[in-house]
Motif scaffolding. Structure first.
Motif, short mmCIF file in Angstrom:
data_model
loop_
_atom_site.label_atom_id
_atom_site.label_comp_id
_atom_site.label_asym_id
_atom_site.label_seq_id
_atom_site.Cartn_x
_atom_site.Cartn_y
_atom_site.Cartn_z
N GLY A 220 -63.69 44.47 73.75
CA GLY A 220 -64.40 43.71 72.73
C GLY A 220 -63.92 44.05 71.33
N GLU A 221 -63.61 45.33 71.09
CA GLU A 221 -63.10 45.73 69.78
C GLU A 221 -61.70 45.15 69.54
OE1 GLU A 221 -65.38 50.02 69.18
OE2 GLU A 221 -63.48 49.94 70.26
N GLN A 222 -60.87 45.15 70.57
CA GLN A 222 -59.54 44.57 70.43
C GLN A 222 -59.62 43.08 70.11
OE1 GLN A 222 -56.24 45.85 73.06
NE2 GLN A 222 -57.76 47.12 74.11
N GLN A 223 -60.55 42.38 70.74
CA GLN A 223 -60.67 40.95 70.47
C GLN A 223 -61.19 40.70 69.06
OE1 GLN A 223 -59.24 38.38 71.03
NE2 GLN A 223 -60.13 37.38 72.82
N ARG A 224 -62.04 41.59 68.55
CA ARG A 224 -62.50 41.45 67.17
C ARG A 224 -61.37 41.71 66.18
NH1 ARG A 224 -67.58 45.03 66.41
NH2 ARG A 224 -67.17 45.91 68.48
N VAL A 225 -60.47 42.65 66.52
CA VAL A 225 -59.28 42.85 65.69
C VAL A 225 -58.42 41.59 65.71
CG1 VAL A 225 -57.12 44.16 65.43
CG2 VAL A 225 -59.24 45.36 66.03
N ALA A 226 -58.27 41.00 66.89
CA ALA A 226 -57.47 39.78 67.02
C ALA A 226 -58.07 38.65 66.19
CB ALA A 226 -57.36 39.38 68.48
N LEU A 227 -59.39 38.55 66.18
CA LEU A 227 -60.06 37.52 65.38
C LEU A 227 -59.83 37.76 63.89
CD1 LEU A 227 -61.88 35.09 65.06
CD2 LEU A 227 -63.86 36.59 65.40
N ALA A 228 -59.95 39.02 63.46
CA ALA A 228 -59.69 39.35 62.05
C ALA A 228 -58.25 39.01 61.69
CB ALA A 228 -59.97 40.83 61.81
N ARG A 229 -57.32 39.33 62.58
CA ARG A 229 -55.91 39.00 62.32
C ARG A 229 -55.70 37.49 62.20
NH1 ARG A 229 -51.82 40.45 67.03
NH2 ARG A 229 -53.12 38.84 67.99
N ALA A 230 -56.38 36.72 63.06
CA ALA A 230 -56.25 35.26 63.02
C ALA A 230 -56.71 34.68 61.70
CB ALA A 230 -57.05 34.65 64.17
N LEU A 231 -57.62 35.38 61.03
CA LEU A 231 -58.18 34.88 59.77
C LEU A 231 -57.50 35.46 58.53
CD1 LEU A 231 -61.96 35.02 60.75
CD2 LEU A 231 -60.48 33.01 60.68
N ALA A 232 -56.46 36.27 58.74
CA ALA A 232 -55.85 37.02 57.64
C ALA A 232 -55.43 36.12 56.48
CB ALA A 232 -54.66 37.84 58.14
N LEU A 233 -54.80 35.00 56.80
CA LEU A 233 -54.31 34.09 55.76
C LEU A 233 -55.26 32.92 55.52
CD1 LEU A 233 -50.53 34.22 56.71
CD2 LEU A 233 -51.50 34.88 54.51
N ASP A 234 -56.51 33.08 55.97
CA ASP A 234 -57.56 32.09 55.75
C ASP A 234 -57.11 30.69 56.18
OD1 ASP A 234 -60.11 31.28 55.02
OD2 ASP A 234 -59.55 30.88 52.95
N PRO A 235 -56.66 30.54 57.44
CA PRO A 235 -56.10 29.26 57.87
C PRO A 235 -57.18 28.19 58.03
CG PRO A 235 -56.35 30.71 59.75
CD PRO A 235 -56.70 31.52 58.54
N PRO A 236 -56.85 26.93 57.74
CA PRO A 236 -57.82 25.86 57.94
C PRO A 236 -58.03 25.50 59.41
CG PRO A 236 -55.75 24.96 57.14
CD PRO A 236 -55.62 26.45 57.09
N ILE A 237 -57.05 25.87 60.26
CA ILE A 237 -57.12 25.58 61.69
C ILE A 237 -57.15 26.89 62.46
CG2 ILE A 237 -56.09 24.34 63.63
CD1 ILE A 237 -56.70 22.48 61.31
N LEU A 238 -58.11 27.00 63.40
CA LEU A 238 -58.21 28.20 64.24
C LEU A 238 -58.22 27.77 65.70
CD1 LEU A 238 -58.63 31.29 64.32
CD2 LEU A 238 -61.10 30.87 64.25
N PHE A 239 -57.28 28.31 66.48
CA PHE A 239 -57.20 28.04 67.91
C PHE A 239 -57.70 29.27 68.67
CE2 PHE A 239 -53.77 25.29 66.28
CZ PHE A 239 -54.16 24.07 66.84
N ALA A 240 -58.53 29.04 69.68
CA ALA A 240 -59.03 30.14 70.51
C ALA A 240 -58.85 29.74 71.97
CB ALA A 240 -60.50 30.42 70.21
N ASP A 241 -58.04 30.50 72.70
CA ASP A 241 -57.74 30.20 74.10
C ASP A 241 -58.43 31.22 75.00
OD1 ASP A 241 -56.67 29.31 76.45
OD2 ASP A 241 -54.62 29.88 76.03
N GLU A 242 -59.52 30.81 75.63
CA GLU A 242 -60.32 31.69 76.49
C GLU A 242 -60.63 33.01 75.78
OE1 GLU A 242 -61.67 30.73 79.14
OE2 GLU A 242 -60.46 29.12 79.99
N PRO A 243 -61.18 32.98 74.57
CA PRO A 243 -61.31 34.21 73.77
C PRO A 243 -62.29 35.23 74.33
CG PRO A 243 -62.54 32.42 72.76
CD PRO A 243 -61.75 31.82 73.88
#
Length: 227
Positions: A145-168
């Motif tokens: 769960g902690e690793q997935q939260r790190v992955a989510l934080a990384r996905a938002l690093a550049l504040d993207p307008p589009i976010l894809f989540a594949d079986e998160p």
């Protein structure tokens, strides 16, 4: 920035047989969360790969605003992904030799941010997902769960307008699934979130659900509008 697909079709050869993985998919993804569901082999992963420019369609196209993603070179598509898209995968895909802080800062490094600014941004995002005490931990020292939260934080690093989540939440226990789902919808609220999932309970939290079957969009529903 609107993400839309027009007559999106993907065929490939399997021996002497032609397989249609996706056929005639047309949809404009509005802001907020859209879940994509369907049985195995229905075209969910194919759709995500085409929308993100990881793969190219046989017919039709993907547009990010006025940009025809399908018409760009591989390097140009990679640049669009870096600037405008974030990704959360089932397997987390963290770099094992980097700390949580360094993993989150990595997209900022690729984008040319100076070291101090990228570490500050990464620390702020890790605090948002409740991991301020885990900044300097390697992935091997974090729970799933902690690793997935790190992955989510990384996905938002550049504040993207589009976010894809594949079986998160696919590899997480019940408590971690709930934590990650809550964060995903809270942090994805101000952007376009495309969520591919087998978890119908998770899908019901999205504003729209697209049902795929046999590579075709067969139904759309808006669960939050019910009742």
């Amino acid at each position: 920035m609107t993400l839309r697909a027009e007559n999106l079709t993907k065929r490939y050869r399997q021996g002497e047989k032609e397989v249609v993985a996706l056929s005639g998919f047309t949809y404009a993804f509005p802001p907020g969360a859209t879940a994509v569901v369907g049985p195995s082999g229905s075209g969910k992963t194919t759709l995500l790969n085409l929308l993100a420019g990881f793969d190219l369609p046989t017919e039709g196209g993907v547009y990010l605003g006025d940009t025809p993603l399908h018409a760009l070179s591989e390097d140009e598509r990679a640049g669009v992904r870096l600037r405008h898209m974030g990704f959360v995968f089932q397997q987390w895909n963290l770099i094992p030799t980097l700390t949580a802080l360094e993993n989150v800062a990595f997209p900022l490094l690729l984008a040319g941010w100076p070291r101090r600014a990228r570490l500050k941004r990464a620390a702020e995002l890790l605090e948002k997902v409740g991991l301020e005490a885990r900044l300097h931990h390697l992935p091997s020292r974090l729970s799933g769960g902690e690793q997935q939260r790190v992955a989510l934080a990384r996905a938002l690093a550049l504040d993207p307008p589009i976010l894809f989540a594949d079986e998160p939440t696919g590899n997480l226990d019940l408590e971690a699934r709930e934590q990650v789902a809550n964060l995903l919808f809270a942090l994805g609220e101000a952007r376009t979130l495309v969520l591919v999932t087998h978890d119908l309970e998770l899908a019901q939290r999205a504003g729209r659900i697209l049902h795929l079957k046999g590579g075709r969009l067969v139904r759309e529903e808006a669960p939050q509008a019910k009742g």
